[in-house]
Write a protein that holds these residues in place. Structure first.
Motif, PDB file in Angstrom:
ATOM      1  N   GLN A   1       1.900 -42.772  63.539  1.00  0.00           N
ATOM      2  CA  GLN A   1       0.654 -42.486  64.172  1.00  0.00           C
ATOM      3  C   GLN A   1       0.438 -43.434  65.223  1.00  0.00           C
ATOM      4  O   GLN A   1       0.703 -44.804  64.939  1.00  0.00           O
ATOM      5  N   ASN A   2      -0.064 -42.976  66.295  1.00  0.00           N
ATOM      6  CA  ASN A   2      -0.537 -43.814  67.338  1.00  0.00           C
ATOM      7  C   ASN A   2      -1.992 -44.602  66.979  1.00  0.00           C
ATOM      8  O   ASN A   2      -2.805 -43.487  66.671  1.00  0.00           O
ATOM      9  N   VAL A   3      -2.348 -45.594  66.903  1.00  0.00           N
ATOM     10  CA  VAL A   3      -3.461 -45.970  66.432  1.00  0.00           C
ATOM     11  C   VAL A   3      -4.191 -46.904  67.565  1.00  0.00           C
ATOM     12  O   VAL A   3      -3.648 -47.661  68.450  1.00  0.00           O
ATOM     13  N   GLN A   4      -5.348 -46.377  67.995  1.00  0.00           N
ATOM     14  CA  GLN A   4      -6.275 -47.192  68.731  1.00  0.00           C
ATOM     15  C   GLN A   4      -7.559 -47.668  68.300  1.00  0.00           C
ATOM     16  O   GLN A   4      -8.107 -46.968  67.285  1.00  0.00           O
ATOM     17  N   LEU A   5      -7.930 -48.817  68.730  1.00  0.00           N
ATOM     18  CA  LEU A   5      -9.171 -49.448  68.115  1.00  0.00           C
ATOM     19  C   LEU A   5     -10.426 -48.959  69.299  1.00  0.00           C
ATOM     20  O   LEU A   5     -10.440 -49.078  70.356  1.00  0.00           O
ATOM     21  N   GLY A   6     -11.482 -48.919  68.507  1.00  0.00           N
ATOM     22  CA  GLY A   6     -12.884 -48.727  69.505  1.00  0.00           C
ATOM     23  C   GLY A   6     -14.030 -48.827  68.494  1.00  0.00           C
ATOM     24  O   GLY A   6     -14.217 -49.237  67.401  1.00  0.00           O
TER      25      GLY A   6
ATOM     26  N   LEU B   1     -18.560 -33.694  61.663  1.00  0.00           N
ATOM     27  CA  LEU B   1     -19.251 -34.850  62.574  1.00  0.00           C
ATOM     28  C   LEU B   1     -18.433 -34.932  63.750  1.00  0.00           C
ATOM     29  O   LEU B   1     -17.256 -34.757  63.704  1.00  0.00           O
ATOM     30  N   GLU B   2     -19.226 -34.818  64.962  1.00  0.00           N
ATOM     31  CA  GLU B   2     -18.587 -34.918  66.036  1.00  0.00           C
ATOM     32  C   GLU B   2     -18.821 -36.669  66.392  1.00  0.00           C
ATOM     33  O   GLU B   2     -19.915 -37.048  66.516  1.00  0.00           O
ATOM     34  N   ILE B   3     -17.889 -37.317  66.727  1.00  0.00           N
ATOM     35  CA  ILE B   3     -17.743 -38.646  66.469  1.00  0.00           C
ATOM     36  C   ILE B   3     -17.201 -39.173  68.114  1.00  0.00           C
ATOM     37  O   ILE B   3     -16.153 -38.853  68.331  1.00  0.00           O
ATOM     38  N   THR B   4     -18.309 -39.636  68.704  1.00  0.00           N
ATOM     39  CA  THR B   4     -17.745 -40.055  70.136  1.00  0.00           C
ATOM     40  C   THR B   4     -17.452 -41.544  69.938  1.00  0.00           C
ATOM     41  O   THR B   4     -18.248 -42.339  69.555  1.00  0.00           O
ATOM     42  N   VAL B   5     -16.389 -41.912  70.465  1.00  0.00           N
ATOM     43  CA  VAL B   5     -15.902 -43.409  70.521  1.00  0.00           C
ATOM     44  C   VAL B   5     -15.331 -43.681  71.643  1.00  0.00           C
ATOM     45  O   VAL B   5     -14.618 -43.217  72.456  1.00  0.00           O
ATOM     46  N   LYS B   6     -15.845 -45.016  72.084  1.00  0.00           N
ATOM     47  CA  LYS B   6     -15.340 -45.768  73.242  1.00  0.00           C
ATOM     48  C   LYS B   6     -14.238 -46.785  72.604  1.00  0.00           C
ATOM     49  O   LYS B   6     -14.293 -47.682  71.989  1.00  0.00           O
ATOM     50  N   LEU B   7     -13.014 -46.333  73.129  1.00  0.00           N
ATOM     51  CA  LEU B   7     -11.923 -47.187  72.893  1.00  0.00           C
ATOM     52  C   LEU B   7     -11.882 -48.351  73.676  1.00  0.00           C
ATOM     53  O   LEU B   7     -12.519 -48.726  74.620  1.00  0.00           O
ATOM     54  N   ASP B   8     -11.043 -49.418  73.137  1.00  0.00           N
ATOM     55  CA  ASP B   8     -11.216 -50.800  73.867  1.00  0.00           C
ATOM     56  C   ASP B   8     -10.393 -50.715  75.024  1.00  0.00           C
ATOM     57  O   ASP B   8     -10.604 -51.372  75.702  1.00  0.00           O
TER      58      ASP B   8
ATOM     59  N   GLY C   1     -11.215 -48.659  77.274  1.00  0.00           N
ATOM     60  CA  GLY C   1     -12.550 -48.235  78.014  1.00  0.00           C
ATOM     61  C   GLY C   1     -12.418 -46.667  78.024  1.00  0.00           C
ATOM     62  O   GLY C   1     -13.446 -46.280  78.364  1.00  0.00           O
ATOM     63  N   LYS C   2     -11.413 -45.850  77.641  1.00  0.00           N
ATOM     64  CA  LYS C   2     -11.391 -44.380  77.691  1.00  0.00           C
ATOM     65  C   LYS C   2     -12.461 -44.018  76.405  1.00  0.00           C
ATOM     66  O   LYS C   2     -12.621 -44.658  75.396  1.00  0.00           O
TER      67      LYS C   2
END
Length: 151
Positions: free
Chosen positions: A37-42, A109-116, A118-119
């Motif tokens: 899996q691709n992992v992104q932090l935010g 839940l609709e979860i809005t995440v700002k990724l590290d 910037g997206k």
């Protein structure tokens, strides 16, 4: 014989209500086990409770129609029993479809995440884990595009 028909109808209805799949961020399918899996932090920027509509796979319609037909056939005798079976099947099919839809809907839940990076992305998933604005999260995406947010 009538008891056996009634028990069969109840068993079919039970099948309708037991086929919901999870949309939890904590539950994986068999295909997702041992897959990359691709992992992104935010950071969580916004959380909103939403209602996710239920499925209409056709299973509820078929099972409801079968159960309604079985129950309808227990009414009357001869051609009256056949008509009651047809009517029961039609009513059962409609009811089974509605039962499936209602049984498989859930609060999400609709979860809005700002990724590290910037997206900014939004992910909807089952509301079994609570998120708050400011939570540091991981966003996991599998090779089929299924995305989940985890603390």
């Amino acid at each position: 014989m009538k008891n056996l028909q009634f028990i069969s109808a109840v068993a079919i209805i039970a099948l309708i209500t037991g086929c919901a799949s999870s949309q939890s961020g904590e539950v994986y399918t068999r295909d997702q086990a041992r897959a990359t899996q691709n992992v992104q932090l935010g950071v969580v920027e916004f959380v909103k409770e939403v209602q996710v509509e239920g499925s209409q796979s056709g299973l509820g319609t078929v099972a409801g129609g079968a159960a309604g037909g079985v129950l309808g056939s227990t009414v009357g005798s001869g051609s009256g029993s056949k008509l009651a079976a047809l009517g029961g099947a039609a009513v059962g099919a409609v009811a089974g479809n509605k039962v499936e839809e209602k049984r498989t809907q859930y609060t999400g839940l609709e979860i809005t995440v700002k990724l590290d990076s910037g997206k900014v992305i939004a992910v909807v998933q089952e509301a079994d884990v609570q998120f708050a604005v400011g939570d540091r999260v991981r966003v996991l995406t599998d090779n089929k595009g299924t995305t989940r947010v985890q603390k």
